[in-house]
Design an enzyme around this catalytic site. Structure first.
Site, PDB file in Angstrom:
ATOM      1  N   LYS A 174      -2.279   3.306 -12.638  1.00  0.00           N
ATOM      2  CA  LYS A 174      -2.185   2.226 -11.648  1.00  0.00           C
ATOM      3  C   LYS A 174      -1.510   0.981 -12.241  1.00  0.00           C
ATOM      4  O   LYS A 174      -1.151   0.955 -13.410  1.00  0.00           O
ATOM      5  CB  LYS A 174      -3.575   1.915 -11.088  1.00  0.00           C
ATOM      6  CG  LYS A 174      -4.175   3.065 -10.251  1.00  0.00           C
ATOM      7  CD  LYS A 174      -3.347   3.348  -9.032  1.00  0.00           C
ATOM      8  CE  LYS A 174      -3.953   4.200  -7.937  1.00  0.00           C
ATOM      9  NZ  LYS A 174      -4.753   5.346  -8.173  1.00  0.00           N
TER      10      LYS A 174
HETATM   11  C1  LIG Z   1      -5.710   6.054  -7.225  1.00  0.00           C
HETATM   12  C2  LIG Z   1      -6.162   6.012  -5.818  1.00  0.00           C
HETATM   13  C3  LIG Z   1      -7.517   6.120  -5.475  1.00  0.00           C
HETATM   14  C4  LIG Z   1      -8.601   6.524  -6.411  1.00  0.00           C
HETATM   15  O1  LIG Z   1      -8.733   5.826  -7.551  1.00  0.00           O
HETATM   16  P1  LIG Z   1      -9.405   6.495  -8.858  1.00  0.00           P
HETATM   17  O2  LIG Z   1      -9.647   5.295  -9.696  1.00  0.00           O
HETATM   18  O3  LIG Z   1      -8.395   7.436  -9.434  1.00  0.00           O
HETATM   19  O4  LIG Z   1     -10.657   7.177  -8.440  1.00  0.00           O
HETATM   20  C5  LIG Z   1      -7.873   5.957  -4.145  1.00  0.00           C
HETATM   21  N1  LIG Z   1      -6.962   5.739  -3.199  1.00  0.00           N
HETATM   22  C6  LIG Z   1      -5.657   5.653  -3.484  1.00  0.00           C
HETATM   23  C7  LIG Z   1      -4.692   5.404  -2.369  1.00  0.00           C
HETATM   24  C8  LIG Z   1      -5.195   5.807  -4.797  1.00  0.00           C
HETATM   25  O5  LIG Z   1      -3.898   5.766  -5.059  1.00  0.00           O
END
Ligand SMILES: *Cc1c(COP(=O)(O)O)cnc(C)c1O
Length: 382
Positions: A190
């Protein structure tokens, strides 16, 4: 031998190291401690909400957010079909049913007219709609000008999945500030990372207090272990919160690097017929991932052709999220479709977008794309 170039690897360095070591030496090697509190305060300040609760993933944050707004087993919850599976899975954890909504082909974000339409149709059928969950796709906010009043008028909680959008905004309002509650993610790929982690942000102090309680096994404040309901082990570690604090210091710089990279892709693809950058109109995006869409009829080549060309040069790309209504795990779920998400899945390609990419790596990617374009379009791209 060339070193592989990844899509969006973590961007960590000496600052992260110093924060982590300081946390380790402080002795707070637990899901409690001063870095955790400070990280929550800093993120709430950044997003402009009254408070925040740090948890072990964005998925956990979504789960607690949905519980927090009162989603119950048997409810329906409106979720974009174009998203990462976590958005839909969090609905399933509660025993509620996701209803998948197609997207705007220009932005990839949820199609608001379909949401409005579905609210009417589902209610006419006697369904209880537990929440609407817009996703800020690839770092670009959903259309909150329309969604916020729509949900308010209908009396349905809006839960913002801002997992991809920290640092973005919509008409000056920060991503994460639009719903009753929003979920952020600090997964390794992210915009900023705690290696794994997430956060609920909200102005609703009661909702946050309950989420914090549920995230620590719903343990009552007694000296012995007293539990009145089933909680979860979702709390973020203090060490990872320290990592997050260092990343937050660098967030604006990391966003600026991703934006620069997007601008360079934009320049490279501008003269190419049939190619456009998804969400390029949004100047307030955090530019998490740069996505091109390729209209083969006009370009003469397919997004997958470029993917193969780059893979042969050790450069990673990915298709856009495979829509939820096509996922075997969500087979049989109801959906409202226009074909926009399926087209983006077929025609889209996510390009290396990480803020840690070095200038030589960027040059390598751009040269490889340029080489592909000169062959496919019968002349140099620019
Ligand atoms: C990455 C992501 C998540 C989940 O996050 P994690 O930290 O990997 O559990 C949820 N929604 C979206 C749209 C994402 O891109």
């Amino acid at each position: 031998m060339t070193e592989p170039i990844l899509l969006s690897p973590p961007d960590v360095g000496p600052l992260e190291e110093s924060y982590l070591i300081a946390a380790l030496r402080s002795g707070w090697v637990a899901p409690a401690g001063p870095d955790l509190q400070a990280f929550e305060r800093d993120i709430a300040e950044r997003v402009g909400t009254g408070g925040a609760v740090a948890v072990s993933s964005g998925t956990a944050a979504l789960h607690l957010a949905l519980l927090g707004v009162g989603v119950k087993p048997g409810d329906v919850v409106l979720v974009p079909t174009l998203t990462f599976v976590a958005t839909a899975n969090a609905v399933r954890y509660i025993g509620a049913r996701p209803v998948f909504v197609d997207c705007d082909p220009q932005t990839g974000n949820v199609d608001v007219s379909l949401v409005a339409d579905l609210i009417g149709r589902l209610r006419a059928r006697g369904e209880r709609i537990g929440a609407v969950v817009p996703v800020d796709m690839f770092g670009s906010c959903a259309d909150y000008d329309a969604l916020v009043p729509l949900c308010a008028d209908a009396g349905i909680p809006l839960v913002e999945d801002a997992a991809e959008a920290l640092g973005a905004s919509h008409r000056g309002g920060p991503a994460g500030s639009f719903g009753s509650v929003a979920a952020l993610s600090f997964n390794g790929n992210k915009i900023m990372t705690t290696s794994g982690g997430g956060m609920l942000v909200s102005d609703d102090g009661e909702l946050l207090a309950r989420a914090r309680h549920l995230s620590t096994q719903a343990r009552e404040p007694t000296p012995h272990y007293e539990h009145r309901e089933t909680g979860y082990n979702y709390r973020l570690s203090n060490l990872l919160a320290a990592l997050g604090r260092a990343q937050l210091v660098r967030l604006d710089g990391m966003i600026a690097r991703r934006r620069q990279l997007r601008d360079r892709y934009a320049k490279l693809f501008a003269p190419v017929p049939g190619v456009r950058l998804l969400g390029a109109e949004d100047a307030e995006s955090n530019c998490w991932l740069t996505v091109i869409t390729v209209e083969q009829r006009r370009s003469g080549w397919h997004a997958a052709d470029l993917a193969v060309h780059l893979r042969e040069r050790d450069i990673e790309t990915r298709p856009v999220w495979k829509p939820m209504h096509l996922q075997p795990v969500h087979d049989g779920a109801e959906s409202a479709l226009t074909g926009a998400a399926e087209r983006l899945f077929a025609d889209g390609l996510t390009l290396p977008s990480g803020s840690a990419l070095t200038e030589p790596q960027i040059a390598r990617v751009l040269a490889a794309v340029d080489e592909f374009l000169s062959v496919r379009t019968g002349g140099p791209a620019a």
